[in-house]
Design an enzyme around this catalytic site. Structure first.
Site, short mmCIF file in Angstrom:
data_model
loop_
_atom_site.label_atom_id
_atom_site.label_comp_id
_atom_site.label_asym_id
_atom_site.label_seq_id
_atom_site.Cartn_x
_atom_site.Cartn_y
_atom_site.Cartn_z
N GLY A 29 -7.44 2.13 8.82
CA GLY A 29 -6.71 2.35 7.59
C GLY A 29 -5.57 3.33 7.75
O GLY A 29 -4.80 3.55 6.83
N THR A 30 -5.45 3.91 8.94
CA THR A 30 -4.37 4.84 9.23
C THR A 30 -3.05 4.08 9.29
O THR A 30 -3.00 2.93 9.73
CB THR A 30 -4.63 5.55 10.57
OG1 THR A 30 -5.96 6.05 10.59
CG2 THR A 30 -3.66 6.70 10.78
N THR A 31 -1.97 4.73 8.87
CA THR A 31 -0.65 4.10 8.89
C THR A 31 0.34 5.01 9.63
O THR A 31 0.01 6.14 9.99
CB THR A 31 -0.12 3.84 7.47
OG1 THR A 31 -0.02 5.10 6.78
CG2 THR A 31 -1.06 2.93 6.70
N PRO A 82 -2.34 -1.35 5.87
CA PRO A 82 -1.77 -0.12 5.31
C PRO A 82 -2.31 0.20 3.92
O PRO A 82 -2.16 1.31 3.44
CB PRO A 82 -0.27 -0.41 5.26
CG PRO A 82 -0.20 -1.91 5.15
CD PRO A 82 -1.35 -2.43 5.94
N MET A 128 -5.88 -0.61 1.63
CA MET A 128 -7.21 -1.22 1.57
C MET A 128 -7.66 -1.49 0.13
O MET A 128 -8.77 -1.95 -0.08
CB MET A 128 -8.23 -0.31 2.24
CG MET A 128 -8.06 -0.15 3.73
SD MET A 128 -8.64 -1.61 4.62
CE MET A 128 -8.31 -1.09 6.31
N HIS A 141 3.18 9.93 -6.39
CA HIS A 141 2.04 10.26 -5.55
C HIS A 141 1.88 11.78 -5.49
O HIS A 141 2.75 12.52 -5.96
CB HIS A 141 2.21 9.70 -4.13
CG HIS A 141 2.06 8.23 -4.03
ND1 HIS A 141 3.04 7.36 -4.47
CD2 HIS A 141 1.06 7.45 -3.55
CE1 HIS A 141 2.64 6.12 -4.25
NE2 HIS A 141 1.44 6.15 -3.70
N LYS A 188 2.77 13.97 -0.27
CA LYS A 188 3.25 12.71 0.33
C LYS A 188 4.76 12.78 0.50
O LYS A 188 5.50 12.88 -0.47
CB LYS A 188 2.87 11.51 -0.54
CG LYS A 188 3.28 10.17 0.07
CD LYS A 188 2.77 9.01 -0.77
CE LYS A 188 3.29 7.67 -0.27
NZ LYS A 188 2.91 7.37 1.12
N GLY A 194 4.81 2.77 0.47
CA GLY A 194 4.91 1.50 1.18
C GLY A 194 4.67 0.32 0.27
O GLY A 194 5.27 -0.75 0.44
N THR A 195 3.81 0.50 -0.73
CA THR A 195 3.55 -0.56 -1.70
C THR A 195 4.81 -0.86 -2.50
O THR A 195 5.18 -2.02 -2.71
CB THR A 195 2.41 -0.15 -2.65
OG1 THR A 195 1.23 0.09 -1.88
CG2 THR A 195 2.13 -1.26 -3.65
#
Length: 280
Positions: free
Chosen positions: A100-102, A124, A126, A159, A163, A168-169
């Site tokens: 799950g790491t990006t 990226p 879950m 966020h 961050k 990315g979404t």
């Protein structure tokens, strides 16, 4: 599922918040069994991590041998700097994993998996509901390219303060909107990291200022006589941990069917979910 069939799990990235969230949720699941050892990028940061009464001793990969039970699956929520080396460590030992790491070179990960006997899931994001939303919008862009040429778009994402990069979404959805014909790019995304704005304007609950993902996409059509809004808000990390366990169960099923040298996505996980047995 009987305890004897519980899925052995090796958690990588402890005591990080996302790895910890997965560890706590897995500890509650009757079909999961946490290993007594976990991986950390820096064993000096913490030597122990406790989930309820279950103690996990933290070690740095390659510092000492780890005796893992047959069928172990690893979960990695470490750092971009550590992710690829962790993946290589797991591949060398024949351990399948969910990543799950990006922030690392995904092509390198894919190459490492394809040349091995290991199967893995890497994504990226879950969170199943968000992955489905991304897939739906991408389908619209594939089926109806250029159909929204006269439409305007504004995007806002919020966020936690720490961050640094743009969501990315949000970037992925903007790309789908662009393919639908909207004149847009990543530069129009407004990224909010100010807790005061998050409290007042967005009404993010105080308890989730440190862990949330709020997104809003506003579209205007027909000279702004038509307005459309798409919004998806996430509080905390549980949805990502739930998706991670879903990916583990999917991967276990794929391995049982002989999968090797394959890197699956979260969309693959969701496509295969209907065939997964219930976990009680």
């Amino acid at each position: 599922m009987p305890q004897s069939e519980a899925q052995p799990l090796l958690i990588s990235g402890l005591p990080g918040r996302m790895a910890a969230e997965v560890a706590h949720l897995a500890h509650e699941a009757p079909d999961m069994a946490l290993h007594s050892v976990g991986l950390t990028s820096d064993a000096r940061h913490a030597s122990r991590f406790t989930v309820d009464t279950h103690e996990i001793r933290l070690i740095a990969p390659d510092r000492e041998p780890v005796d893992l039970p047959p069928g172990t699956i690893a979960v990695d929520y470490s750092t971009p700097d550590a992710a690829l080396s962790n993946a290589r460590w797991l591949v060398a030992r024949g351990i399948p994993f969910v990543m799950g790491t990006t922030g690392f070179d995904a092509a390198e990960l894919k190459a490492a998996i394809s040349e091995s006997s290991v199967a893995a899931v890497a994504a990226p994001n879950m969170a199943a509901p968000i992955v489905l939303l991304q897939a739906a919008l991408r389908w619209l862009a594939d089926e109806f390219p250029g159909s929204c040429r006269e439409t305007t778009l504004s995007v806002r994402e919020s966020h936690q303060k720490g961050k640094r990069d743009t969501s990315g979404t949000a970037r992925a959805l903007v790309d789908s909107f662009r393919r639908l014909g909207i004149d847009c790019n990543e530069s129009l995304i407004e990224s909010i990291r100010d807790p005061e704005r998050q409290r007042g304007q967005l009404r993010v609950p105080e308890a989730y200022l440190h862990a949330h993902a709020f997104h809003r996409y506003e579209l205007g059509a027909a000279g702004d006589t038509v307005g459309l809004a798409l919004e998806h808000n996430v509080l905390g990390r549980r949805v990502y941990a739930e998706g991670t366990l879903q990916a583990i169960r999917f991967l276990r099923g794929q391995i049982a069917r002989g999968a090797a040298g394959r890197l699956f996505s979260m969309e693959d996980v969701l496509r295969g979910s209907a065939a997964l047995p219930g976990t009680g």
